[in-house]
Design a protein around this motif. Structure first.
Motif, PDB file in Angstrom:
ATOM      1  N   LEU A 179       0.830  -1.204   0.000  1.00 53.11           N
ATOM      2  CA  LEU A 179       0.000   0.000   0.000  1.00 53.11           C
ATOM      3  C   LEU A 179       0.866   1.257   0.000  1.00 53.11           C
ATOM      4  O   LEU A 179       0.543   2.246  -0.678  1.00 53.11           O
ATOM      5  N   VAL A 180       1.974   1.229   0.739  1.00 56.17           N
ATOM      6  CA  VAL A 180       2.868   2.388   0.752  1.00 56.17           C
ATOM      7  C   VAL A 180       3.423   2.645  -0.643  1.00 56.17           C
ATOM      8  O   VAL A 180       3.444   3.788  -1.126  1.00 56.17           O
ATOM      9  N   PHE A 181       3.895   1.605  -1.300  1.00 52.27           N
ATOM     10  CA  PHE A 181       4.418   1.783  -2.655  1.00 52.27           C
ATOM     11  C   PHE A 181       3.343   2.343  -3.587  1.00 52.27           C
ATOM     12  O   PHE A 181       3.623   3.198  -4.433  1.00 52.27           O
ATOM     13  N   ASP A 182       2.114   1.869  -3.423  1.00 55.82           N
ATOM     14  CA  ASP A 182       1.023   2.401  -4.253  1.00 55.82           C
ATOM     15  C   ASP A 182       0.845   3.897  -4.023  1.00 55.82           C
ATOM     16  O   ASP A 182       0.782   4.691  -4.967  1.00 55.82           O
ATOM     17  N   ARG A 183       0.764   4.285  -2.756  1.00 57.72           N
ATOM     18  CA  ARG A 183       0.444   5.682  -2.445  1.00 57.72           C
ATOM     19  C   ARG A 183       1.598   6.618  -2.813  1.00 57.72           C
ATOM     20  O   ARG A 183       1.380   7.714  -3.333  1.00 57.72           O
ATOM     21  N   VAL A 184       2.828   6.188  -2.559  1.00 60.21           N
ATOM     22  CA  VAL A 184       3.958   7.064  -2.859  1.00 60.21           C
ATOM     23  C   VAL A 184       4.191   7.154  -4.361  1.00 60.21           C
ATOM     24  O   VAL A 184       4.317   8.249  -4.927  1.00 60.21           O
ATOM     25  N   LEU A 185       4.252   6.007  -5.028  1.00 58.65           N
ATOM     26  CA  LEU A 185       4.663   5.999  -6.430  1.00 58.65           C
ATOM     27  C   LEU A 185       3.530   6.375  -7.378  1.00 58.65           C
ATOM     28  O   LEU A 185       3.789   6.910  -8.470  1.00 58.65           O
ATOM     29  N   LEU A 186       2.299   6.101  -6.987  1.00 59.60           N
ATOM     30  CA  LEU A 186       1.182   6.411  -7.873  1.00 59.60           C
ATOM     31  C   LEU A 186       0.492   7.727  -7.536  1.00 59.60           C
ATOM     32  O   LEU A 186      -0.241   8.264  -8.363  1.00 59.60           O
ATOM     33  N   VAL A 187       0.730   8.236  -6.326  1.00 54.09           N
ATOM     34  CA  VAL A 187       0.064   9.476  -5.905  1.00 54.09           C
ATOM     35  C   VAL A 187       1.089  10.561  -5.569  1.00 54.09           C
ATOM     36  O   VAL A 187       1.172  11.586  -6.246  1.00 54.09           O
ATOM     37  N   SER A 188       1.895  10.350  -4.530  1.00 55.46           N
ATOM     38  CA  SER A 188       2.806  11.395  -4.063  1.00 55.46           C
ATOM     39  C   SER A 188       3.839  11.784  -5.116  1.00 55.46           C
ATOM     40  O   SER A 188       4.272  12.939  -5.179  1.00 55.46           O
TER      41      SER A 188
END
Length: 355
Positions: A243-252
């Motif tokens: 989930l962290v990879f999703d939020r950082v790489l796809l959003v942040s």
């Protein structure tokens, strides 16, 4: 990655240490003393007690009465760990900020070494080092000379994704307060990976530094913080990291990393997670756990969901073969020996370079 000769502090600096506490009053005297043992720095400590049902808040207030550099706030009601972290960070005013769990410790001069690095390299937003794990009484730590490593943030982020895991423990991390002002603090939507998320978001905008040589923190191992060692904890950790990879790489990262590069980093991280899950599946069977088959299947399900192509690898076939009863004691011992050699090599690299 660049190595540098360590330099002394170039100017006075204020460091605010936030100590979140829940039922850890018995550790507070030691953790506060370790935070204040930082030559050349103006250190203040804020203990944030999360409505502990024991005498933790009373102990914290007693310490603050004796030490003017210590303040205490008490949550009412209990807010949980992420909200407690963020409340403390919002109330401090130091040039640099440290979040230090009440059961962990800093080593003498660790903040001095980190701040000196960050003063010499103004582009570094996060500095960390080697945290020594311990049980029982805190061990004696080394105090020899240090060297520094700095990475461009994007380079460090690439390594982070290739490893697929959090490379940084919490006790020894120092952040510039500007990082918090620009990026916000810990994300309450990520209870299993809020620290990893913050490190990665910092690397999107800042460089990263590491103090090499002396231990920078002491991470206490005890029953209350060993949940991730259990099967449920390990599986939750894998899901949380994904989930962290999703939020950082796809959003942040949308405004600072080009779409093709974001996709490559995301795919790299997913491959690393899937391979780790397959390796855990094999270890589970080879370890002879009573529920090995169930656990193995859950790890494999996570791996396949994360990166379907993992099914074409030799490790996947080995895991499936073990599920079918194809694993012998000799093969299990050989596999464990190979994993120990590999893990030891990885640990030596991480101990030296922090990645």
């Amino acid at each position: 990655m660049r190595f540098h000769r360590a330099l002394p502090l170039s100017a006075p600096a204020r460091v605010s240490v936030v100590v979140p506490c829940y039922r850890y009053g018995r550790y507070l005297h030691d953790v506060v003393a370790s935070a204040l043992d930082q030559p050349g720095l103006d250190v203040d400590v804020l203990v944030v007690d999360d409505a502990s049902p024991d005498d933790s808040a009373a102990i914290a207030h007693a310490i603050a009465e004796e030490e003017p550099r210590v303040r205490v706030v008490v949550n009412d009601p209990n807010l949980g760990h992420i909200a407690t972290y963020n409340r403390g960070i919002a109330e401090v005013t130091g040039d640099y900020v440290v979040l230090l769990s009440a059961d962990d410790l800093l080593t003498p001069g660790s903040l001095t070494r980190s701040v000196a690095l960050m003063q010499a390299h103004p582009s570094v937003g996060l500095a960390y080092g080697y945290p020594l794990e311990f049980r029982g009484q805190p061990p004696t730590t080394r105090s020899g000379p240090a060297t520094w490593i700095t990475w461009p943030g994007h380079e460090w982020l690439h390594v982070f994704c290739r490893r697929g895991r959090n490379l940084v423990f919490n006790p020894e991390v120092v952040l510039r307060r500007e990082v918090m002002a620009e990026l916000g603090a810990y994300d309450p939507a990520l209870p299993h990976g809020a620290d990893m998320d913050l490190w990665m978001r910092t690397a999107l905008h800042w460089d990263v530094g590491r103090v090499v040589g002396p231990e920078q923190g002491l991470y206490r191992q005890h029953d209350d913080n060993m949940h991730v060692e259990s099967f449920g904890g390990v599986l939750d950790d894998l899901v949380g990291r994904r989930l962290v990879f999703d939020r950082v790489l796809l959003v942040s990262a949308r405004d600072v990393v080009a779409p093709p590069e974001r996709r490559r980093l995301h795919a790299t991280a997913y491959r690393a997670l899937a391979r780790e899950a397959v390796d855990l599946a094999i270890r589970t069977v080879d370890g002879g756990h009573p529920e090995a088959a169930v656990r193995c299947k859950q790890y494999l399900a996570f791996a396949e969901e994360t990166w379907p192509a993992v099914r074409h690898g030799r490790a996947w076939q080995a895991a499936v073969g073990r599920l079918g009863g194809g694993s012998s004691a000799l093969r299990a011992r050989a596999g464990e020996t190979a994993r120990q050699v590999r893990d030891s090599a990885r640990w030596r690299v991480w101990r030296r370079l922090g990645v």
